[in-house]
Scaffold this motif. Structure first.
Motif, PDB file in Angstrom:
ATOM      1  N   GLY A 128       3.099  -1.745   4.204  1.00  0.00           N
ATOM      2  CA  GLY A 128       2.495  -0.413   4.206  1.00  0.00           C
ATOM      3  C   GLY A 128       3.573   0.650   4.167  1.00  0.00           C
ATOM      4  N   PHE A 129       3.171   1.864   3.891  1.00  0.00           N
ATOM      5  CA  PHE A 129       4.069   3.005   3.953  1.00  0.00           C
ATOM      6  C   PHE A 129       3.611   3.896   5.101  1.00  0.00           C
ATOM      7  CE2 PHE A 129       7.083   3.541   0.360  1.00  0.00           C
ATOM      8  CZ  PHE A 129       6.889   2.296  -0.211  1.00  0.00           C
ATOM      9  N   ALA A 130       4.513   4.705   5.606  1.00  0.00           N
ATOM     10  CA  ALA A 130       4.119   5.703   6.595  1.00  0.00           C
ATOM     11  C   ALA A 130       4.786   7.021   6.191  1.00  0.00           C
ATOM     12  CB  ALA A 130       4.557   5.281   7.992  1.00  0.00           C
ATOM     13  N   ALA A 131       3.961   7.978   5.830  1.00  0.00           N
ATOM     14  CA  ALA A 131       4.477   9.292   5.450  1.00  0.00           C
ATOM     15  C   ALA A 131       4.527  10.131   6.712  1.00  0.00           C
ATOM     16  CB  ALA A 131       3.542   9.912   4.427  1.00  0.00           C
ATOM     17  N   LYS A 171       0.863  -1.195   0.000  1.00  0.00           N
ATOM     18  CA  LYS A 171       0.000   0.000   0.000  1.00  0.00           C
ATOM     19  C   LYS A 171       0.895   1.239   0.000  1.00  0.00           C
ATOM     20  CE  LYS A 171      -3.895   0.658   0.726  1.00  0.00           C
ATOM     21  NZ  LYS A 171      -3.731   1.806  -0.036  1.00  0.00           N
ATOM     22  N   ASP A 230      -7.555  10.507   4.104  1.00  0.00           N
ATOM     23  CA  ASP A 230      -8.218   9.967   5.296  1.00  0.00           C
ATOM     24  C   ASP A 230      -9.677  10.410   5.386  1.00  0.00           C
ATOM     25  OD1 ASP A 230      -6.030   8.538   6.289  1.00  0.00           O
ATOM     26  OD2 ASP A 230      -5.127  10.364   7.107  1.00  0.00           O
ATOM     27  N   LYS A 269      -1.933  -1.845  12.082  1.00  0.00           N
ATOM     28  CA  LYS A 269      -2.505  -2.293  10.801  1.00  0.00           C
ATOM     29  C   LYS A 269      -2.144  -3.749  10.490  1.00  0.00           C
ATOM     30  CE  LYS A 269      -2.412   2.472   9.189  1.00  0.00           C
ATOM     31  NZ  LYS A 269      -2.953   3.307   8.130  1.00  0.00           N
ATOM     32  N   PRO A 283     -12.460   4.583   4.912  1.00  0.00           N
ATOM     33  CA  PRO A 283     -11.967   3.326   5.524  1.00  0.00           C
ATOM     34  C   PRO A 283     -10.453   3.250   5.418  1.00  0.00           C
ATOM     35  CG  PRO A 283     -12.986   2.904   3.374  1.00  0.00           C
ATOM     36  CD  PRO A 283     -13.232   4.353   3.689  1.00  0.00           C
ATOM     37  N   ASP A 284      -9.813   2.632   6.407  1.00  0.00           N
ATOM     38  CA  ASP A 284      -8.366   2.409   6.327  1.00  0.00           C
ATOM     39  C   ASP A 284      -8.153   1.091   5.567  1.00  0.00           C
ATOM     40  OD1 ASP A 284      -5.661   1.604   6.873  1.00  0.00           O
ATOM     41  OD2 ASP A 284      -5.620   3.169   8.403  1.00  0.00           O
ATOM     42  N   ILE A 285      -7.688   1.213   4.338  1.00  0.00           N
ATOM     43  CA  ILE A 285      -7.612   0.038   3.455  1.00  0.00           C
ATOM     44  C   ILE A 285      -6.583  -0.962   3.970  1.00  0.00           C
ATOM     45  CG2 ILE A 285      -7.248  -0.720   1.068  1.00  0.00           C
ATOM     46  CD1 ILE A 285      -7.889   2.214   0.220  1.00  0.00           C
ATOM     47  N   LEU A 286      -5.435  -0.441   4.407  1.00  0.00           N
ATOM     48  CA  LEU A 286      -4.363  -1.324   4.896  1.00  0.00           C
ATOM     49  C   LEU A 286      -4.812  -2.058   6.159  1.00  0.00           C
ATOM     50  CD1 LEU A 286      -1.452  -2.341   4.649  1.00  0.00           C
ATOM     51  CD2 LEU A 286      -0.696  -0.334   5.906  1.00  0.00           C
ATOM     52  N   LYS A 293       2.116   2.039  13.419  1.00  0.00           N
ATOM     53  CA  LYS A 293       1.295   1.660  12.264  1.00  0.00           C
ATOM     54  C   LYS A 293       1.472   0.174  11.922  1.00  0.00           C
ATOM     55  CE  LYS A 293       1.016   6.349  10.515  1.00  0.00           C
ATOM     56  NZ  LYS A 293       1.419   7.372   9.546  1.00  0.00           N
ATOM     57  N   ALA A 346       0.032   3.910  -1.771  1.00  0.00           N
ATOM     58  CA  ALA A 346      -0.822   5.068  -2.069  1.00  0.00           C
ATOM     59  C   ALA A 346      -0.962   5.973  -0.851  1.00  0.00           C
ATOM     60  CB  ALA A 346      -2.201   4.592  -2.504  1.00  0.00           C
TER      61      ALA A 346
END
Ligand code: CTP
Length: 414
Positions: A328-331, A278, A284, A347, A310-313, A343, A280
């Motif tokens: 997942g990514f975390a920006a 994920k 939010d 998640k 919705p939180d897709i991850l 996260k 993308a």
């Protein structure tokens, strides 16, 4: 932990020895541009021309562009049909005419190019270009099938206006997709058999017919992940929000706009995936209600009511299969490691890739990134790298995690 000041160059064909065959078609003029592009990228290009090719473009043109003599004659310099292919990392034939395809399909060796291909152990990429009726003829199709069976890669000709004035299939493929195929041939296929689902780019949440909520994501990291995994042999589904990027050739592209559309596309494709990434930047929030009419500035109370997407991850984390890898990514703009760990746990991901959105060479819309890879038992900061190089490091880590997972579940021998 080490960091380097200069980002490394994206994976390239630098130093690769390419034997470049040119055949007699008007598209030979495009081959001159490709030889120029390869040489500029640092590849060592040696051009072989059929007799017919020399009627369209002179050997001098190719010699000047490649910086090496262009070879045309099997009998001119001893054993060149053995020596030249022996030194090659890959053979690229463009344009590949119906005549040359027929020669190669029948194992003929009556000119320098066909004899060199016969004597070559390196991967071969053929780029056919011809009139659409010649391409559609059962003889050509049979030859192409035989060549595929030999293990040669084919850059499918495109549809469009042909030099003969007809419309149809037969145009030489575009350089960008040919370059990707060539890179794939020169890359270890360690992701073959993996079904990879990647999300990329921002989502766009409409407010009224003129306006939307979105973010600054360019999609470059997600597209780099798709491109590099494809090169390494994976089958890719790329779910992309709106971006200005050209999709990597050979991936299944699903275009979406909103977070809800992305959630739906992901749930449709996740089941089949062995790895889900994920990347993308999902919005939010969305407008609680879409205004069918443009919201006027004279509106009495200019308040925007938002609903949570919705939180897709996290949804995937709750429903994923045990043997599936979830990344997942975390920006982040601060507390990178703590936020990444939070996260990861919240998640239920296997790996969180944290990136700093404030850095000038790690933030939005740049070609470089410096990320930290966080798993349950490791924290690893990568150097400042191109996004493609970063993507390759993420895949290296993913393959390691997948192998550990399979060992734990007893689905792979230790
Ligand atoms: N993500 C998601 N669905 C959302 C929001 C985020 O799938 N609605 C995914 C992103 O694709 C990314 C990860 O969750 O892989 C973290 O996204 P990020 O924006 O960094 O974090 P958020 O969970 O949205 O939290 P916050 O914005 O508060 O930092």
């Amino acid at each position: 932990m080490t960091t380097c000041a200069e980002p490394v160059m994206p994976p390239s064909l630098r130093g690769k020895k390419i034997l470049f065959g040119v055949c007699g078609s008007i598209a030979a003029f495009k081959a001159a541009g490709w030889v120029h592009a390869l040489t500029k990228e640092g590849a060592e290009v040696t051009v072989l021309m059929t007799a017919a090719a020399t009627r369209f473009v002179t050997p001098l043109t190719f010699a000047a562009l490649s910086g090496r003599p262009a070879h045309t004659n099997m009998f001119a310099d001893g054993m060149s049909h053995i020596a030249l292919p022996a030194a090659a990392d890959a053979v690229l034939i463009a344009p590949a005419t119906a005549q040359t395809l027929a020669r190669l399909a029948h194992g003929m060796a009556d000119d320098l190019l066909s004899a060199s291909v016969l004597a070559c152990a390196a991967p071969v990429l053929l780029c056919p270009a011809m009139n659409s009726k010649m391409l559609a003829h059962p003889a050509t199709q049979k030859n192409l099938a035989a060549l595929r069976e030999f293990g040669y890669a084919i850059a499918e000709p495109e549809c469009g206006l042909l030099a003969c004035g007809e419309e149809g299939a037969g145009r030489l493929a575009e350089w960008n997709s040919v370059r990707e195929l060539l890179l794939g041939l020169l890359t270890a296929q360690d992701m073959a058999g993996q079904q990879v689902l990647i999300t990329a780019g921002p989502t766009r949440e409409p407010l009224d017919p003129a306006r939307f909520l979105s973010n600054r994501s360019s999609g470059k990291m997600g597209y780099a992940l798709a491109r590099t995994a494809k090169r390494r042999g994976a089958a890719i589904t790329l779910v992309s929000g709106p971006t200005a990027l050209e999709p990597p050739p050979g991936v299944t592209l699903v275009r979406v706009e909103t977070a809800l559309e992305m959630a739906e596309a992901v749930s449709r494709h996740a089941q089949a995936a062995s790895i889900v990434v994920k990347a993308a930047a999902v919005a939010d929030f969305r407008a609680a209600a879409f205004s069918a009419q443009k919201i006027k500035k004279t509106t009495a109370e200019p308040l925007l009511e938002l609903a949570v997407n919705p939180d897709i991850l996290a949804t995937l984390g709750r429903s994923r299969r045990d043997d599936q890898l979830l990344i997942g990514f975390a920006a982040e703009s601060g507390n990178h490691e703590a936020e990444g760990k939070r996260k990861l746990l919240a998640k239920k991901a296997d790996l969180i890739v944290v990136n700093d959105i404030l850095g000038s060479s790690t933030g939005f819309d740049v070609d470089t990134n410096q990320v930290t890879l966080i798993t349950l038992d490791s924290v690893e900061q990568l150097d400042l790298l191109s996004k493609e190089e970063t993507a390759d490091r993420i895949w290296d880590k993913a393959l390691l995690l997948l192998a550990n997972k399979r060992r734990r579940h007893g689905t792979e021998p230790v």
